[in-house]
Design a protein around this motif. Sequence first.
Motif, short mmCIF file in Angstrom:
data_model
loop_
_atom_site.label_atom_id
_atom_site.label_comp_id
_atom_site.label_asym_id
_atom_site.label_seq_id
_atom_site.Cartn_x
_atom_site.Cartn_y
_atom_site.Cartn_z
N ALA A 196 15.99 23.46 -76.40
CA ALA A 196 15.27 22.61 -76.62
C ALA A 196 13.47 22.65 -75.79
CB ALA A 196 15.75 21.38 -76.07
N GLY A 197 13.79 23.17 -74.90
CA GLY A 197 12.22 23.02 -73.89
C GLY A 197 11.24 23.50 -73.89
N PHE A 198 11.58 25.00 -75.14
CA PHE A 198 10.54 25.95 -75.53
C PHE A 198 10.03 25.40 -76.62
CE2 PHE A 198 9.21 29.63 -78.42
CZ PHE A 198 8.04 30.30 -77.36
N TYR A 199 10.42 24.65 -77.36
CA TYR A 199 10.11 23.49 -78.71
C TYR A 199 9.88 23.10 -78.42
CZ TYR A 199 13.87 26.53 -80.93
OH TYR A 199 14.98 27.66 -81.48
N VAL A 200 9.60 22.25 -77.73
CA VAL A 200 8.84 21.02 -77.47
C VAL A 200 7.51 21.41 -76.60
CG1 VAL A 200 8.83 18.37 -75.32
CG2 VAL A 200 10.95 19.55 -76.25
N CYS A 201 7.58 22.43 -75.80
CA CYS A 201 6.47 23.18 -75.21
C CYS A 201 5.76 23.55 -76.00
CB CYS A 201 6.48 23.97 -74.47
SG CYS A 201 7.35 23.49 -72.65
N LEU A 202 6.30 24.07 -77.61
CA LEU A 202 5.29 24.55 -78.83
C LEU A 202 4.49 23.63 -79.44
CD1 LEU A 202 7.66 27.32 -80.20
CD2 LEU A 202 6.04 27.31 -78.58
N ASP A 203 5.59 21.90 -79.89
CA ASP A 203 4.52 21.07 -80.20
C ASP A 203 6.05 19.52 -79.85
OD1 ASP A 203 3.50 19.44 -82.26
OD2 ASP A 203 5.16 19.23 -83.29
N VAL A 204 5.02 18.81 -79.43
CA VAL A 204 5.76 17.84 -78.77
C VAL A 204 6.57 17.13 -79.90
CG1 VAL A 204 6.06 15.25 -77.74
CG2 VAL A 204 4.39 17.44 -76.34
N LYS A 205 5.89 17.05 -81.01
CA LYS A 205 6.55 15.53 -81.98
C LYS A 205 7.62 16.75 -82.79
CE LYS A 205 2.80 12.71 -82.72
NZ LYS A 205 1.66 12.72 -84.11
N ALA A 206 7.75 17.83 -83.71
CA ALA A 206 8.32 19.03 -84.05
C ALA A 206 9.17 19.27 -83.52
CB ALA A 206 7.27 19.87 -84.73
N GLY A 207 9.01 20.17 -82.29
CA GLY A 207 9.92 20.02 -80.12
C GLY A 207 10.56 18.78 -80.28
N SER A 208 10.76 18.05 -80.36
CA SER A 208 11.72 17.22 -80.21
C SER A 208 12.50 17.02 -80.50
CB SER A 208 10.58 15.15 -79.82
OG SER A 208 9.82 16.10 -78.98
N VAL A 209 11.88 17.14 -82.78
CA VAL A 209 13.53 17.22 -83.45
C VAL A 209 14.08 18.36 -83.13
CG1 VAL A 209 13.64 17.30 -85.97
CG2 VAL A 209 11.75 15.88 -85.20
N ALA A 210 13.94 19.01 -83.23
CA ALA A 210 14.25 20.86 -83.04
C ALA A 210 14.95 20.37 -81.39
CB ALA A 210 12.98 21.84 -82.73
N GLY A 211 14.55 19.96 -80.36
CA GLY A 211 15.65 19.78 -79.32
C GLY A 211 16.74 19.09 -79.86
#
Length: 192
Positions: free
Chosen positions: A72-87
């Motif tokens: 989750a943390g890695f995905y948010v670092c990649l892209d906040v919007k889509a990463g938050s959904v993935a997280g």
Amino acid sequence: MAKTGLFDLENHFSFYGAYHSNPVNIFIHMLFVWPIVFTALVFLYFTPTLVHVLLPHGLVLNYGFLFTVIYAGFYVCLDVKAGSVAGLLCFVCWVFGSFLAQHLGFSVAWKFVLAAQVFCWTGQFIGHGVFEKRAPALLDNLSQAFLMAPFFVLLEGMQMTVGYEPYPGFHNSVKAKVDANIKQWKESKKKL
């Protein structure tokens, strides 16, 4: 804004995309990647508790939780919007995976996990062999393939359904890199 190094989403996405350019293979991955994550978290429920904290409904801070936080943390670092959904999806998988593991118990859960993993991985290998006609990314970069697969299929789905781009020009830039990678791979195959 484009990032570099470990958090270079464009680089990760184009690497993974070069192995997933066939629409049927992409669809197969969209069906099977998140169930692999979910069932892995079901299995990881039975790992030792890392930190003893009283959480509701029998949730424990174990390796499943640790992997969930890392992904989750890695995905948010990649892209906040889509990463938050993935997280959020990672945490949903962890919570419901934990509930299912508690309900089934280890003696049944590992069989469920094994069957689901074999089924989902087989589907993906068929997608690569029959439709993509290219070996999976995990054969060239195991950690990148495992780490990026859930985010890749989510971002791909967001792009297809709502036209989401992490930043303007992202998909055009990625498509150019994917096309160049595929061209280079095809030329290397001709030399063999």
